[in-house]
Design an enzyme around this catalytic site. Sequence first.
Site, PDB file in Angstrom:
ATOM      1  N   HIS A  81       0.833  -1.200   0.000  1.00 16.48           N
ATOM      2  CA  HIS A  81       0.000   0.000   0.000  1.00 16.48           C
ATOM      3  C   HIS A  81       0.867   1.249   0.000  1.00 16.48           C
ATOM      4  O   HIS A  81       2.093   1.154   0.074  1.00 16.48           O
ATOM      5  CB  HIS A  81      -0.995   0.019   1.170  1.00 16.48           C
ATOM      6  CG  HIS A  81      -0.356   0.075   2.519  1.00 16.48           C
ATOM      7  ND1 HIS A  81       0.308  -0.983   3.084  1.00 16.48           N
ATOM      8  CD2 HIS A  81      -0.271   1.081   3.432  1.00 16.48           C
ATOM      9  CE1 HIS A  81       0.736  -0.653   4.291  1.00 16.48           C
ATOM     10  NE2 HIS A  81       0.415   0.590   4.523  1.00 16.48           N
ATOM     11  N   HIS A 131       1.480   3.783   2.017  1.00 17.88           N
ATOM     12  CA  HIS A 131       2.127   4.440   3.154  1.00 17.88           C
ATOM     13  C   HIS A 131       3.642   4.403   2.973  1.00 17.88           C
ATOM     14  O   HIS A 131       4.203   3.411   2.524  1.00 17.88           O
ATOM     15  CB  HIS A 131       1.741   3.776   4.473  1.00 17.88           C
ATOM     16  CG  HIS A 131       0.429   4.258   4.988  1.00 17.88           C
ATOM     17  ND1 HIS A 131      -0.342   3.540   5.867  1.00 17.88           N
ATOM     18  CD2 HIS A 131      -0.250   5.406   4.769  1.00 17.88           C
ATOM     19  CE1 HIS A 131      -1.438   4.221   6.147  1.00 17.88           C
ATOM     20  NE2 HIS A 131      -1.398   5.350   5.488  1.00 17.88           N
ATOM     21  N   ASP A 143       6.071   4.058   4.949  1.00 23.64           N
ATOM     22  CA  ASP A 143       6.891   3.023   5.589  1.00 23.64           C
ATOM     23  C   ASP A 143       6.760   1.686   4.872  1.00 23.64           C
ATOM     24  O   ASP A 143       7.307   0.681   5.323  1.00 23.64           O
ATOM     25  CB  ASP A 143       6.566   2.903   7.086  1.00 23.64           C
ATOM     26  CG  ASP A 143       5.117   2.638   7.355  1.00 23.64           C
ATOM     27  OD1 ASP A 143       4.775   2.200   8.471  1.00 23.64           O
ATOM     28  OD2 ASP A 143       4.298   2.880   6.445  1.00 23.64           O
ATOM     29  N   HIS A 144       6.054   1.686   3.733  1.00 23.59           N
ATOM     30  CA  HIS A 144       5.988   0.480   2.909  1.00 23.59           C
ATOM     31  C   HIS A 144       6.467   0.712   1.489  1.00 23.59           C
ATOM     32  O   HIS A 144       6.791  -0.235   0.784  1.00 23.59           O
ATOM     33  CB  HIS A 144       4.558  -0.068   2.886  1.00 23.59           C
ATOM     34  CG  HIS A 144       4.153  -0.675   4.195  1.00 23.59           C
ATOM     35  ND1 HIS A 144       4.104  -2.032   4.403  1.00 23.59           N
ATOM     36  CD2 HIS A 144       3.834  -0.108   5.373  1.00 23.59           C
ATOM     37  CE1 HIS A 144       3.744  -2.265   5.653  1.00 23.59           C
ATOM     38  NE2 HIS A 144       3.577  -1.108   6.275  1.00 23.59           N
ATOM     39  N   HIS A 203      -7.636  -1.104   5.634  1.00 19.76           N
ATOM     40  CA  HIS A 203      -6.541  -0.214   6.079  1.00 19.76           C
ATOM     41  C   HIS A 203      -6.515   1.146   5.386  1.00 19.76           C
ATOM     42  O   HIS A 203      -6.727   2.171   6.001  1.00 19.76           O
ATOM     43  CB  HIS A 203      -5.211  -0.941   5.955  1.00 19.76           C
ATOM     44  CG  HIS A 203      -4.059  -0.199   6.538  1.00 19.76           C
ATOM     45  ND1 HIS A 203      -4.006   0.171   7.850  1.00 19.76           N
ATOM     46  CD2 HIS A 203      -2.924   0.286   5.973  1.00 19.76           C
ATOM     47  CE1 HIS A 203      -2.891   0.844   8.078  1.00 19.76           C
ATOM     48  NE2 HIS A 203      -2.207   0.928   6.957  1.00 19.76           N
ATOM     49  N   GLU A 251       1.630  -8.742  10.034  1.00 20.00           N
ATOM     50  CA  GLU A 251       1.939  -7.615  10.873  1.00 20.00           C
ATOM     51  C   GLU A 251       1.346  -7.862  12.253  1.00 20.00           C
ATOM     52  O   GLU A 251       0.211  -8.300  12.356  1.00 20.00           O
ATOM     53  CB  GLU A 251       1.273  -6.395  10.220  1.00 20.00           C
ATOM     54  CG  GLU A 251       1.254  -5.155  11.041  1.00 20.00           C
ATOM     55  CD  GLU A 251       2.636  -4.733  11.436  1.00 20.00           C
ATOM     56  OE1 GLU A 251       3.497  -4.643  10.558  1.00 20.00           O
ATOM     57  OE2 GLU A 251       2.843  -4.514  12.634  1.00 20.00           O
ATOM     58  N   HIS A 259       7.239  -8.232  14.132  1.00 21.32           N
ATOM     59  CA  HIS A 259       7.144  -7.310  15.267  1.00 21.32           C
ATOM     60  C   HIS A 259       8.534  -6.974  15.738  1.00 21.32           C
ATOM     61  O   HIS A 259       9.479  -7.671  15.456  1.00 21.32           O
ATOM     62  CB  HIS A 259       6.349  -7.982  16.390  1.00 21.32           C
ATOM     63  CG  HIS A 259       6.041  -7.061  17.516  1.00 21.32           C
ATOM     64  ND1 HIS A 259       6.752  -7.049  18.684  1.00 21.32           N
ATOM     65  CD2 HIS A 259       5.113  -6.098  17.647  1.00 21.32           C
ATOM     66  CE1 HIS A 259       6.258  -6.126  19.481  1.00 21.32           C
ATOM     67  NE2 HIS A 259       5.264  -5.548  18.881  1.00 21.32           N
TER      68      HIS A 259
END
EC number: 3.1.27.-
Lengths: 564, 431
Positions: free
Chosen positions: A68, A70, A72-73, A157, A203, A414
């Site tokens: 997606h 964002h 951080d991706h 999301h 995630e 994580h």
Amino acid sequence: MPEIRVTPLGAGQDVGRSCILVSIGGKNVMLDCGMHMGFNDDRRFPDFSYITRNGRLTDFLDCVIISHFHLDHCGALPYFSEMVGYDGPIYMTHPTQAICPILLEDYRKIAVDKKGEANFFTSQMIKDCMKKVVAVHLHQTVQVDDELEIKAYYAGHVLGAAMFQIKVGSESVVYTGDYNMTPDRHLGAAWIDKCRPNLLITESTYATTIRDSKRCRERDFLKKVHETVERGGKVLIPVFALGRAQELCILLETFWERVNLKAPIYFSTGLTEKANHYYKLFITWTNQKIRKTFVQRNMFEFKHIKAFDRAFADNPGPMVVFATPGMLHAGQSLQIFRKWAGNEKNMVIMPGYCVQGTVGHKILSGQRKLEMEGRQVLEVKMQVEYMSFSAHADAKGIMQLVGQAEPESVLLVHGEAKKMEFLKQKIEQEFRLLPSAKKPRLLHGTLIMKDSSFQLVSSEQALKELGLAEHQLRFTCRVHLHDSRKEQETAARVYSHLKSVLKDHCVQHLPDGSVTVESILIQAAAHSEDPGTKVLLVSWTYQDEELGSYLTSLLKKGLPQAPS
Amino acid sequence: GTGSDSCHGARGGLAGGVVALVNSVGLGPGLRAWAGAGGARGESWRAWGGAGRGAGPRLPGLGHGAFLWAQVGYQDFHAFDLSEATRVLEWIGDKGVFVAGYESRKKNEILHLTLPFRLSVKENQGLFPERDFKVRHGGFSDRPVFDLKHVPDTRLLVTSGLPGCYLQVWQVAEDSDVIQAVSTIAVHEKEGHLWPRVAIFSSVAPGILHGVRLSSLKVVDLESQKTMYTSGVSDSDELSSLQVLDAHTFAFCCTSGRLGLVDTRQKWAPSENLSPCPGSGGGRWCAEVGGRGRGPGPHIASLGSDGHLCLLDCRDLSHPESSVQCAVSTPSPAPELLRVTWAPGLDNCLAISGFDGTVQVYDVMSWDGMGGQAEPLFTHRGHVFLDGNGIDTAPLVTTHTWHPQKPRTLLSAASDASLHVWDWVDLRASC
């Protein structure tokens, strides 16, 4: 025993830059290519040296998949493809493809213009990177090469977010990216079928969180807005064009109506057009409710929310304004912020994460004296609030997804391994309780007796063995229409009528004059006795029974009058 | 506002009256105001159209939120949903609580939750986006957990449940997030449906006070499991609560309403009340010691399933000081869930729950005499109004507890797995 190797290059130990390398059946796939928002140096990018050791990235990697938009991706994608060097395919969904470059460009502007960074990707690099993108549809099996195939699933999301299944032969991995299992106002919940992958990579940052109810957060939000407006103050809500802004607008509109408030609510004009555009483009990505309301009326025909004009910011009295960009780093939201910051009656509500270096980040950290251009110091007296409405899966959601996909193994992504022991036990207990003998597996096959032994084979093979051809069952229905024109014209009318009515389906007009709707065939023929009547032959396979019947009744109602 | 109807709650309890109003068909949207029957002292709140079922069209995305926002009387209110309902809310320090499931047919989870960071800071100290509970540790129990006590200054927990008459001891791991079962304490009791009550004598060598009936009441050393004290009596009164008061004293309350204070330095010779609260007939009782009534010493508040609330001075249990009838619908549908707790940070305030989906706060100083009606200072109705199931299966508050530091903050849990943290405003000038 299939060997699947997973190497986190980013988010394994550190939540912030997601980048996972998966080796499966001899193929190498990179999942996401995120940027760590907290660092200013090389630590913000994933460690690609691990894979560059193997030679050229394009040769080593079979594909890159982005879940997606964002940062951080996907934030490190242009750096990776243009500066480190990768020319292979990059897969993502259509909305992600549309929105990614905008966010990347925005971020590039902050990094280079605001923070003066040197070793950063350029606008051209973003463009070149996006040229390598291959957009995919949900549930579409994409053959990356002869052996490797991928499929995207809806993840909720944010608009366009997807979970991906990667399959090589009989081995498969599902990567979730970020997802949520509860629908919100404008997006549905994630969903996957019983694909039974060997490995599910999920995630799990929010696995240990018990979130307060959305109603409470909304109530708090409304309370703050209301209090500010009641005392004559102004509320600024910096937003990104898509997603939360729509939710908050719907919320405020309803509340204003209920409580009969008079203070104006404004929405940046740029926002309205852009948002409308993307929602229209990707309407199938929103939830049922949005689609219904969108069809009936324009999403932004609010009674209480009007288009903003920069002059309004100077108007006296209370108001609420939604303005871009979301982190207060430039543009209209920053302009308005500067005007209103000095008055303690006013309030700014940050609806999400702000990157370091932005004004949004600074004020959220508690800074109250900001240095602007030209050494001007801005004193921030207005109230600063943070309200996160982002959607992630908690422990319950993760369990639900595991229950849907039924993987053999689960990998929890994580920061701290020790903190996942409880969830690990929970998953093990829940899903290994049933020994495989008890789990019903659906088989569709034919029992044949061959060489005095029984064999269970697929239907196709059984037919082949017997030398039989598979029969296709087709239904045909005749619909009589009053039309004295030629058959070709009738067919053309049918085509344009169906095209306008059936927006969700593939309607085509073939060269031979017939019309197809999905797999259904419609042909126009003359009536043998009556020249004023035409006969429509509608035929469909047994699998399309429902659509076929619907079409027939639709056509029986007649065609709209053609303009003379 | 426009079109407000003023409604005085039925005497049978505001909770009952309000629920009935919301449920009635034909309520249109618009303002409705309910005032507490006590006038200025009762809490008042407005329900904006849309609260509850049958009260007009539900607006998309607003629903109960409107009700909550408009409610006067809350300083703060947060609602959470656990994955399983709990009957247990046990503090560890002032930043964490334990909850545990009580379902009989599956593995239940014991969770150590840390409170949202936001709730442990003073107002306006920067920004605290952290409004969520975090699961800090978790463990699995094969049987339902009816009671859970933390052994102070250790990482140990003791739980009680059914089936089987034993206490389970757990260890909360330091280097990981698991709660592990470590040992059991045998409780020799033949009855299958009764479970032992537990309280902890905290000391260098902790003692576990437990018992099903007065006859089986004993204190055992946690480590050696040696019996340190027994009641030694044959009285078969069933216990409903046990409470350790200091290093040598504890209080017991039986389901019959029989109360006693025991000094473990002597052979069994408790100071007791002679009979349950006058004016009440039977029912099931629980009690808690705490608070300061009119006298300087500690008091016992005793709550019956028929809604009677009795106040006794610890120095003279034979004559109750005062008693009232609480504003609840009676009798309690689940007397085992009855709970009365004294506010650690307020003088003379206590809270009760176990009758319905509410928690009520009372000021004992406002009572006079015996048997009169009492009006609560505050009633928390969040569990009823946020219930998504519908009035027919209205949730029941299973337990509640006061925050050890913040004087007016409480946590409450209900049978629908909801967990609320709320801070009420005292509408009187002082408390």
